[in-house]
Scaffold this motif. Structure first.
Motif, PDB file in Angstrom:
ATOM      1  N   THR A 181      71.388  67.401  68.051  1.00 13.04           N
ATOM      2  CA  THR A 181      72.065  67.577  66.574  1.00 13.04           C
ATOM      3  C   THR A 181      73.485  67.477  66.588  1.00 13.04           C
ATOM      4  O   THR A 181      73.938  68.360  67.493  1.00 13.04           O
ATOM      5  N   ASN A 182      74.245  66.504  66.055  1.00  9.98           N
ATOM      6  CA  ASN A 182      75.559  66.514  66.322  1.00  9.98           C
ATOM      7  C   ASN A 182      76.107  66.940  64.895  1.00  9.98           C
ATOM      8  O   ASN A 182      75.713  66.648  63.901  1.00  9.98           O
ATOM      9  N   GLY A 222      75.332  49.973  72.642  1.00  5.51           N
ATOM     10  CA  GLY A 222      74.230  51.157  72.910  1.00  5.51           C
ATOM     11  C   GLY A 222      74.880  52.453  73.477  1.00  5.51           C
ATOM     12  O   GLY A 222      74.384  53.718  73.493  1.00  5.51           O
ATOM     13  N   VAL A 223      76.248  52.133  73.832  1.00  9.22           N
ATOM     14  CA  VAL A 223      76.835  53.489  74.239  1.00  9.22           C
ATOM     15  C   VAL A 223      77.751  54.315  73.262  1.00  9.22           C
ATOM     16  O   VAL A 223      77.632  55.458  73.527  1.00  9.22           O
ATOM     17  N   ILE A 224      78.189  53.857  72.447  1.00 10.78           N
ATOM     18  CA  ILE A 224      78.783  54.577  71.259  1.00 10.78           C
ATOM     19  C   ILE A 224      78.201  54.161  70.004  1.00 10.78           C
ATOM     20  O   ILE A 224      77.504  53.070  69.472  1.00 10.78           O
ATOM     21  N   ALA A 225      78.335  55.140  68.956  1.00 15.64           N
ATOM     22  CA  ALA A 225      77.898  55.064  67.563  1.00 15.64           C
ATOM     23  C   ALA A 225      78.853  55.886  66.740  1.00 15.64           C
ATOM     24  O   ALA A 225      79.844  56.385  67.034  1.00 15.64           O
ATOM     25  N   ALA A 226      78.692  55.475  65.115  1.00 19.74           N
ATOM     26  CA  ALA A 226      79.797  56.117  64.333  1.00 19.74           C
ATOM     27  C   ALA A 226      79.107  56.674  63.051  1.00 19.74           C
ATOM     28  O   ALA A 226      77.812  56.250  62.869  1.00 19.74           O
ATOM     29  N   SER A 227      79.458  57.942  62.556  1.00 22.85           N
ATOM     30  CA  SER A 227      78.876  58.352  61.511  1.00 22.85           C
ATOM     31  C   SER A 227      79.882  58.479  60.218  1.00 22.85           C
ATOM     32  O   SER A 227      81.075  58.916  60.641  1.00 22.85           O
ATOM     33  N   ALA A 228      79.306  58.441  59.111  1.00 18.37           N
ATOM     34  CA  ALA A 228      80.313  58.374  57.933  1.00 18.37           C
ATOM     35  C   ALA A 228      79.927  59.432  57.100  1.00 18.37           C
ATOM     36  O   ALA A 228      78.647  59.380  56.863  1.00 18.37           O
ATOM     37  N   ASP A 257      82.852  63.439  53.335  1.00 21.60           N
ATOM     38  CA  ASP A 257      84.064  63.863  53.452  1.00 21.60           C
ATOM     39  C   ASP A 257      85.236  62.720  53.655  1.00 21.60           C
ATOM     40  O   ASP A 257      86.440  63.046  54.088  1.00 21.60           O
ATOM     41  N   SER A 258      84.843  61.390  53.629  1.00 28.30           N
ATOM     42  CA  SER A 258      85.471  60.089  53.913  1.00 28.30           C
ATOM     43  C   SER A 258      86.102  60.056  55.317  1.00 28.30           C
ATOM     44  O   SER A 258      87.062  59.430  55.635  1.00 28.30           O
ATOM     45  N   PHE A 259      85.404  61.074  56.344  1.00 27.59           N
ATOM     46  CA  PHE A 259      85.653  60.421  57.755  1.00 27.59           C
ATOM     47  C   PHE A 259      84.734  59.840  58.432  1.00 27.59           C
ATOM     48  O   PHE A 259      83.417  60.077  58.166  1.00 27.59           O
ATOM     49  N   VAL A 260      85.148  59.060  59.451  1.00 27.91           N
ATOM     50  CA  VAL A 260      84.140  58.583  60.125  1.00 27.91           C
ATOM     51  C   VAL A 260      84.323  58.914  61.470  1.00 27.91           C
ATOM     52  O   VAL A 260      85.340  58.944  62.258  1.00 27.91           O
ATOM     53  N   ARG A 261      83.364  59.622  62.091  1.00 28.87           N
ATOM     54  CA  ARG A 261      83.128  60.097  63.638  1.00 28.87           C
ATOM     55  C   ARG A 261      82.750  58.974  64.377  1.00 28.87           C
ATOM     56  O   ARG A 261      81.598  58.580  64.262  1.00 28.87           O
ATOM     57  N   VAL A 262      83.490  58.787  65.425  1.00 25.67           N
ATOM     58  CA  VAL A 262      82.989  57.903  66.554  1.00 25.67           C
ATOM     59  C   VAL A 262      82.576  58.741  67.711  1.00 25.67           C
ATOM     60  O   VAL A 262      83.499  59.331  68.184  1.00 25.67           O
ATOM     61  N   ILE A 303      85.164  60.265  70.159  1.00 26.17           N
ATOM     62  CA  ILE A 303      86.277  59.067  70.836  1.00 26.17           C
ATOM     63  C   ILE A 303      87.233  58.696  69.746  1.00 26.17           C
ATOM     64  O   ILE A 303      88.338  58.529  70.074  1.00 26.17           O
ATOM     65  N   ALA A 304      86.648  58.858  68.363  1.00 25.81           N
ATOM     66  CA  ALA A 304      87.737  58.671  67.566  1.00 25.81           C
ATOM     67  C   ALA A 304      87.336  59.574  66.166  1.00 25.81           C
ATOM     68  O   ALA A 304      86.305  59.511  65.909  1.00 25.81           O
ATOM     69  N   THR A 305      88.244  59.622  65.318  1.00 25.36           N
ATOM     70  CA  THR A 305      87.983  60.179  63.996  1.00 25.36           C
ATOM     71  C   THR A 305      88.944  59.265  62.846  1.00 25.36           C
ATOM     72  O   THR A 305      90.011  59.092  63.210  1.00 25.36           O
ATOM     73  N   LEU A 306      88.327  58.431  62.187  1.00 28.62           N
ATOM     74  CA  LEU A 306      89.042  57.554  61.184  1.00 28.62           C
ATOM     75  C   LEU A 306      89.011  58.178  60.008  1.00 28.62           C
ATOM     76  O   LEU A 306      87.968  58.625  59.392  1.00 28.62           O
ATOM     77  N   GLU A 307      90.295  58.242  59.289  1.00 33.63           N
ATOM     78  CA  GLU A 307      90.269  58.926  57.982  1.00 33.63           C
ATOM     79  C   GLU A 307      90.551  57.657  56.890  1.00 33.63           C
ATOM     80  O   GLU A 307      91.268  56.984  56.944  1.00 33.63           O
ATOM     81  N   SER A 308      89.942  58.107  55.849  1.00 40.45           N
ATOM     82  CA  SER A 308      90.066  57.409  54.601  1.00 40.45           C
ATOM     83  C   SER A 308      90.290  58.015  53.438  1.00 40.45           C
ATOM     84  O   SER A 308      89.901  59.262  53.251  1.00 40.45           O
TER      85      SER A 308
END
Length: 322
Positions: free
Chosen positions: A59-60, A76-82, A85-90, A99-104
């Motif tokens: 559970t993430n 298949g190695v990485i994924a992203a969730s949006a 809260d307008s954040f994308v977590r990679v 790996i990264a947090t993308l803010e919008s």
């Protein structure tokens, strides 16, 4: 004549999440493990599941509002969730390392999808009336593909709310992007030139889900709308090739099997339907869920012998496709 695909229920997990399950996608297999199922929920978590038993791997956490979209990189190695809260977590699928947090800006992150080569993450830009493209090497925003405003409207006018972008899909060759809006229009872009090409008309209510047929040179796009219809478009010719109806409510999700032969949909009428493209008709109705079905997803690879569905009833259903 090839026989039509059939679905059989394999496994359901009740209370898979603490709240409505809004999104699901398959993570492709790697050299060391089979494909995995990712789900995202109003409960602010993303869960990783192992087929076929739907055993919970992890559970993430990390979002502070409901998760509206999950997307898997073709490796298949990485994924992203949006999330809302307008954040994308990679994240790394196997270790959950961020790996990264993308803010919008607020309400500018909805559905997302990695391109077939894995170089770009496309994010449906909600209230920005655009698709945002993020480079997966640097995780920088590299382009904004904006839907043109209607002729004669001023920037201050609220035409933007009608063009609120909910859904996004890449063509299999990565050359085209399509996005679906609140007003029912679908916009098509030339990715290399970052250029708007044209609208696809036909729906008059929100288009919450889009998917291209998987053939490499495919021009065929399926769209699902709150108007209760699934349309099949020729993206280049701007024509509707076909329309399918049968759900007694909004069509919230559409996916196509990896061999391109079968289409699955999920609806607010609580059912999952399997359609035959050639017959333009539903060949099967599955009533496993007790509330609206937010996502359906065929497992990638081969014929696509598994289909997953998730619902407001907090459950996941897994079907065998034969």
């Amino acid at each position: 004549m090839a026989k039509s695909m059939k679905l059989a229920g394999l496994k359901s997990v009740e209370n898979a999440h603490d709240e409505s399950v809004w999104t699901a996608t398959w993570v492709p297999a790697t050299g060391s493990r089979p494909p995995l199922l990712l789900t995202g929920s109003l409960d602010e978590t993303v869960k990783v599941w192992r087929p076929d038993e739907l055993d919970l791997v992890r559970t993430n956490t990390g979002h502070c509002l409901g998760v509206v979209s999950v997307a898997a990189h073709p490796s298949g190695v990485i994924a992203a969730s949006a999330a809302l809260d307008s954040f994308v977590r990679v994240f790394d699928v196997d270790t959950n390392a961020t790996i990264a947090t993308l803010e919008s800006p607020p309400s500018e992150v909805w559905q997302m999808q990695f391109d077939p080569k894995g170089t770009t993450l496309a994010v449906a830009g909600g209230g920005s009336a655009s698709i945002k493209l993020w480079d997966t090497a640097t995780w920088r925003l590299v382009a904004t593909l904006s839907i043109p405003r209607p002729e004669g409207s001023k920037p201050s006018e609220k035409s933007g709310s009608k063009k609120f972008v909910l859904s996004v899909a890449w063509s299999p060759d990565g050359r085209r992007l399509a996005c679906g809006s609140m007003d029912g229009t679908i916009s098509v872009f030339d990715v290399a030139r970052a250029k708007f090409l044209h609208h696809l008309e036909g729906h008059y209510m929100p288009v919450r889900s889009l998917v291209f047929s998987p053939e490499h040179d495919s021009r065929k796009l399926y769209s699902a709308s709150d108007d209760g219809h699934v349309h099949i478009h020729d993206v280049e010719g701007k024509a509707i090739i076909g329309a399918m109806s049968g759900h007694a409510g909004w069509v919230l999700s559409v996916d196509v099997s990896p061999d391109g032969e079968a289409i699955a949909t999920g609806s607010s009428d609580k059912t999952v339907r399997l359609w035959d493209f050639k017959m333009r008709a539903a060949i099967q109705v599955m009533s496993n869920h007790t509330d609206q079905v937010w996502a359906v997803a065929f497992r990638p690879g081969g014929r696509g012998d598994r289909l997953a569905s998730v619902s407001d009833d907090k459950s996941i259903s897994l079907y065998h496709c034969s």
